[in-house]
Structure formats: C-alpha cells, structure tokens
Design a protein around this motif. Structure first.
Motif, PDB file in Angstrom:
ATOM      1  N   VAL A 140      27.984  28.835  41.575  1.00 48.14           N
ATOM      2  CA  VAL A 140      27.254  28.980  42.839  1.00 48.14           C
ATOM      3  C   VAL A 140      27.849  30.138  43.630  1.00 48.14           C
ATOM      4  O   VAL A 140      27.134  30.933  44.236  1.00 48.14           O
ATOM      5  N   TYR A 141      29.167  30.246  43.624  1.00 44.67           N
ATOM      6  CA  TYR A 141      29.873  31.352  44.272  1.00 44.67           C
ATOM      7  C   TYR A 141      29.406  32.696  43.707  1.00 44.67           C
ATOM      8  O   TYR A 141      29.092  33.622  44.458  1.00 44.67           O
ATOM      9  N   ARG A 142      29.334  32.787  42.385  1.00 44.99           N
ATOM     10  CA  ARG A 142      28.881  34.031  41.749  1.00 44.99           C
ATOM     11  C   ARG A 142      27.421  34.320  42.066  1.00 44.99           C
ATOM     12  O   ARG A 142      27.044  35.481  42.268  1.00 44.99           O
ATOM     13  N   LEU A 143      26.598  33.292  42.121  1.00 42.82           N
ATOM     14  CA  LEU A 143      25.190  33.463  42.460  1.00 42.82           C
ATOM     15  C   LEU A 143      25.026  33.988  43.885  1.00 42.82           C
ATOM     16  O   LEU A 143      24.228  34.906  44.126  1.00 42.82           O
ATOM     17  N   ILE A 144      25.772  33.448  44.815  1.00 41.16           N
ATOM     18  CA  ILE A 144      25.691  33.910  46.210  1.00 41.16           C
ATOM     19  C   ILE A 144      26.112  35.363  46.319  1.00 41.16           C
ATOM     20  O   ILE A 144      25.427  36.183  46.949  1.00 41.16           O
ATOM     21  N   TRP A 145      27.237  35.726  45.699  1.00 39.05           N
ATOM     22  CA  TRP A 145      27.703  37.111  45.783  1.00 39.05           C
ATOM     23  C   TRP A 145      26.777  38.060  45.030  1.00 39.05           C
ATOM     24  O   TRP A 145      26.593  39.208  45.444  1.00 39.05           O
ATOM     25  N   ALA A 163      24.848  41.258  46.625  1.00 46.29           N
ATOM     26  CA  ALA A 163      24.906  42.596  46.021  1.00 46.29           C
ATOM     27  C   ALA A 163      23.511  43.158  45.811  1.00 46.29           C
ATOM     28  O   ALA A 163      23.250  44.316  46.148  1.00 46.29           O
ATOM     29  N   VAL A 164      22.598  42.344  45.284  1.00 47.98           N
ATOM     30  CA  VAL A 164      21.234  42.822  45.033  1.00 47.98           C
ATOM     31  C   VAL A 164      20.551  43.196  46.340  1.00 47.98           C
ATOM     32  O   VAL A 164      19.907  44.253  46.443  1.00 47.98           O
ATOM     33  N   LEU A 165      20.682  42.359  47.357  1.00 52.89           N
ATOM     34  CA  LEU A 165      20.027  42.639  48.641  1.00 52.89           C
ATOM     35  C   LEU A 165      20.535  43.931  49.281  1.00 52.89           C
ATOM     36  O   LEU A 165      19.748  44.758  49.738  1.00 52.89           O
ATOM     37  N   VAL A 182      28.773  47.223  46.669  1.00 54.64           N
ATOM     38  CA  VAL A 182      29.830  47.458  45.668  1.00 54.64           C
ATOM     39  C   VAL A 182      30.923  46.405  45.790  1.00 54.64           C
ATOM     40  O   VAL A 182      31.429  45.898  44.775  1.00 54.64           O
ATOM     41  N   ILE A 183      31.296  46.044  47.006  1.00 57.91           N
ATOM     42  CA  ILE A 183      32.311  45.002  47.203  1.00 57.91           C
ATOM     43  C   ILE A 183      31.823  43.676  46.625  1.00 57.91           C
ATOM     44  O   ILE A 183      32.596  42.943  45.995  1.00 57.91           O
ATOM     45  N   ALA A 184      30.547  43.369  46.796  1.00 58.92           N
ATOM     46  CA  ALA A 184      29.996  42.128  46.243  1.00 58.92           C
ATOM     47  C   ALA A 184      30.049  42.137  44.722  1.00 58.92           C
ATOM     48  O   ALA A 184      30.389  41.128  44.102  1.00 58.92           O
ATOM     49  N   ILE A 185      29.715  43.264  44.108  1.00 61.24           N
ATOM     50  CA  ILE A 185      29.790  43.373  42.645  1.00 61.24           C
ATOM     51  C   ILE A 185      31.228  43.200  42.164  1.00 61.24           C
ATOM     52  O   ILE A 185      31.489  42.491  41.190  1.00 61.24           O
ATOM     53  N   ILE A 186      32.163  43.836  42.849  1.00 53.55           N
ATOM     54  CA  ILE A 186      33.581  43.701  42.486  1.00 53.55           C
ATOM     55  C   ILE A 186      34.021  42.252  42.607  1.00 53.55           C
ATOM     56  O   ILE A 186      34.763  41.743  41.754  1.00 53.55           O
TER      57      ILE A 186
END
Length: 63
Positions: free
Chosen positions: A39-44, A48-50, A11-15
């Motif tokens: 790239v920052y958004r892709l990493i986060w 989140a998915v993992l 949830v923190i990653a999605i936020i």
C-alpha cells in the motif's frame, strides 16, 4: 519554477518506491500511520505519476 517542483517531487517519489524494495520491512509508515509495504508503494507510485504528469503538462504547453 512550479514545473521544477513537480519534477523534483516526482523523482523523490520514484526514489522512495525503489528504496522500499531494498529496505527489508513488512510495513512502512506515512505520517505516523503504519501500513502494508505494498500500500505504501502504491501511494508513492500514485504521487510520482501525478506529479510527473503535471510536469509533462506544464512543459508541453511551453513548446
């Protein structure tokens, strides 16, 4: 307890991804490394998915 931690991190990653769309910036930093905002958004998003998949796996086995 471990499944709750996976959920919280997911949830923190999605936020973090959603907030990056409101924060007007061309670059972001992770651990002091400047990188393109996409790239920052892709990493986060990957984080989140993992973690949310890990939470799903752990809770699915309980039922």
């Amino acid at each position: 307890m471990k499944s709750i931690i996976s959920l919280i991190i997911g949830v923190i990653a999605i936020i973090n991804v959603v907030y990056s769309f409101w924060k007007v910036s061309g670059s972001q930093s992770i651990f002091g490394i400047e990188m393109n905002v996409w790239v920052y958004r892709l990493i986060w998003s990957a984080i989140a998915v993992l973690f949310l998949y890990d939470y799903y796996k752990k809770t699915k086995l309980r039922f």
